[in-house]
Design an enzyme around this catalytic site. Structure first.
Site, PDB file in Angstrom:
ATOM      1  CB  ILE A 138       0.553   6.399   2.530  1.00 33.81           C
ATOM      2  CG1 ILE A 138       1.997   6.620   2.974  1.00 33.81           C
ATOM      3  CG2 ILE A 138      -0.122   5.366   3.418  1.00 33.81           C
ATOM      4  CD1 ILE A 138       2.126   7.439   4.227  1.00 33.81           C
ATOM      5  CB  CYS A 139      -2.932   3.106  -0.729  1.00 36.40           C
ATOM      6  SG  CYS A 139      -4.619   2.693  -1.127  1.00 36.40           S
ATOM      7  CG  LEU A 140      -4.329   5.293   5.815  1.00 35.74           C
ATOM      8  CD1 LEU A 140      -4.470   3.798   6.100  1.00 35.74           C
ATOM      9  CD2 LEU A 140      -3.299   5.893   6.756  1.00 35.74           C
ATOM     10  CG  ASN A 193      -1.701  -1.301   1.348  1.00 35.20           C
ATOM     11  OD1 ASN A 193      -1.406  -2.096   2.247  1.00 35.20           O
ATOM     12  ND2 ASN A 193      -2.611  -1.567   0.421  1.00 35.20           N
TER      13      ASN A 193
END
Lengths: 153, 351
Positions: free
Chosen positions: A89-91, A82
């Protein structure tokens, strides 16, 4: 912290709290010239693939913070499904799930949690995500190799 | 002293359809009285938001000269939406306060039999009844209850006074050898384990009896915005069944004001950082971390609740900003239909 005067009370309060009462395994220090820019260090969580790693990040509070989320990016290279090569950042809480009730503290805790629980089903780094799904043991080995190369003090 | 027992009444339950439907009639209501009655038909009631009253859990809330404002959110992206309206709220005087923590079943004189007991304060003469395992019926503007297992309970009368104790009559005791304790745990059906009914307006019931003369003098002074009936729905906690004591938990509360039935809804986060009551709130830690301060600026005290989710998490300044920038509650992300600002809350906290 020369530019403290024009800073919203909220940011001053959050900064004070972060310095006085830091989160275990996380340090966030505002930059001398820009109180909206934080140098962040997150320790890889115990019993995760990133245990023993020391990860540098940068965190920036945009003008419309806290109505808009902070911008956070890994500076240290990391092999994670991620987190991409540029450290992005994939959040969800950094994007559409942001709420002004969240804080620097909660954001960094969420990133620490993301290190404990990589999610290859919502990938940002396809290479890491594919390997995670195909051969998790080798993926974790690769993550450890990255730590040896880039995230050891 | 009397000011301490007040409730906030939101006149037009904040649902758009409801507000629109009643926009004209609301304007005709003279200041100081309540709004029009909600539709009596159950089907109609379901399609709109129910009328709600808001309160803080302990009722000890001194508003003084207060005005409540409900502000509609304004989405800058949708410019065809009319500008936000300001709704002034009125207050209802609450005359009975129950100590929630004192609600429990205690052993009666007979073996294996239990009666309900609780402590309460009342500013008026009142009558109290307890129903076990009862279903609720609503006709016109009255609530009535019918119990599956017990005969019609008898009413106990109390004079106005503080620090009183209600103890159910021995004849109505619940026998645990006949009724399973498990049946006193609420199962989301139409049958409620325990219902307490408090009649606060005895002159209307024709049951005033010997208290009648005093009541007539009271009613001259009292306003119309007083509670006439107060209903508390209770359940036993599953975890408590095996233990020897039986404290009861409040499932819901209703009151009747001016012949209209309202369900009481709690505002989460109104009690100085105490969020034990905010059940099922995912991010309740957002409150505790910064005490009573606004979740956005972290510096001003909270005085504005969001509706319909009822999270009191903002100061009025940040609420104004949120109206133009976002459509969702910072705590639960539910979309915001309106803001309820509670003026006078601050002076109470300072006291």
């Amino acid at each position: 912290m020369s530019s403290l005067s024009g800073l919203p009370r909220r940011i001053i309060k959050e900064t004070e709290k972060l310095l006085q009462d830091p989160v275990p395994g996380i340090s966030a220090v505002p930059h001398e010239d820009n109180a909206r820019y934080f140098n962040v260090i997150i320790q890889g969580p115990d019993s995760s693939p990133y245990e023993g790693g020391t990860f540098k990040l940068e965190l920036f509070l945009p003008d419309d913070y806290p109505m808009a989320p902070p911008k956070v990016r890994f500076l240290t290279k990391i092999f994670h499904p991620n987190i991409d090569r540029l450290g992005r950042i994939c959040l969800d809480i950094l994007k559409d799930k942001w709420s002004p009730a969240l804080q620097i503290r909660t954001v960094l805790l969420s990133i620490q949690a993301l290190l404990s629980a990589p999610n290859p089903d919502d990938p940002l780094n396809n290479e890491a995500a594919d390997l995670w799904k195909k051969d998790e043991r080798r993926a974790i080995e690769t993550a450890r190799e990255y730590i040896r190369l880039y995230a050891s003090e | 002293m009397i000011n301490k027992y007040k409730l906030i009444l939101t006149l037009d339950a904040m649902g758009n359809s409801w507000s629109n439907r009643n926009a004209t009639s609301n304007q005709n209501v003279p200041n100081g009285t309540l709004g029009p009655r909600p539709p009596q038909n159950a089907a109609q009631r379901n399609e709109i938001n129910p009328r709600m009253l808001f309160y803080n859990s302990e009722f000890a809330w001194n508003f003084g000269e207060n005005v409540f404002e409900g502000l509609s959110p304004y989405n800058s992206n949708a410019l065809d939406i009319p500008p936000p309206s300001v709704v002034h709220e009125r207050t209802v005087r609450n005359v009975v306060r129950l100590s929630k923590s004192s609600l429990q079943l205690v052993p009666s004189t007979l073996p294996k039999c239990y009666v309900l007991q609780f402590h309460f304060d009342t500013l008026v003469d009142c009558g109290i009844l307890t129903y076990f395992l009862a279903k609720e019926f609503q006709d016109d503007h009255l609530l009535s209850f019918s119990s599956q297992c017990c005969s019609q309970p008898s009413i106990q009368y109390f004079r106005a006074g503080l620090g009183q104790t209600y103890r159910q009559g021995e004849a109505e005791a619940l026998n645990f050898s006949k009724v399973a304790k498990e049946s006193l745990v609420y199962r989301e059906t139409d049958e409620y384990p325990v219902i307490v009914e408090i009649k606060c307006n005895l002159s209307n019931t024709g049951q005033a009896g010997t208290l009648g003369t005093e009541l007539s003098s009271r009613s001259e002074n009292s306003t119309n915005e007083e509670i006439e009936g107060y209903y508390i729905y209770l359940s036993l906690d599953k975890e408590q069944i095996s233990s020897g004591t039986f404290p009861l938990r409040v499932i819901k509360q209703k009151i009747i004001v001016h012949g209209v039935i309202y369900e009481l809804e709690e505002i989460y986060g109104i009690d100085s950082g105490n969020t034990a009551t905010a059940q099922g709130c995912v991010s309740s830690t957002c409150y505790s971390e910064d005490g009573t301060n606004c979740a956005i600026c972290l510096s001003q005290p909270r005085d504005t609740a969001l509706l319909p989710c009822r999270h009191m998490c903002l100061c009025s300044e940040c609420a104004q900003r949120l109206r133009f920038q976002s459509n969702s509650c910072p705590i639960c992300r539910q979309s915001v239909q309106s803001f309820l600002q509670v003026k006078g809350l601050q002076s109470h906290k300072n006291n």
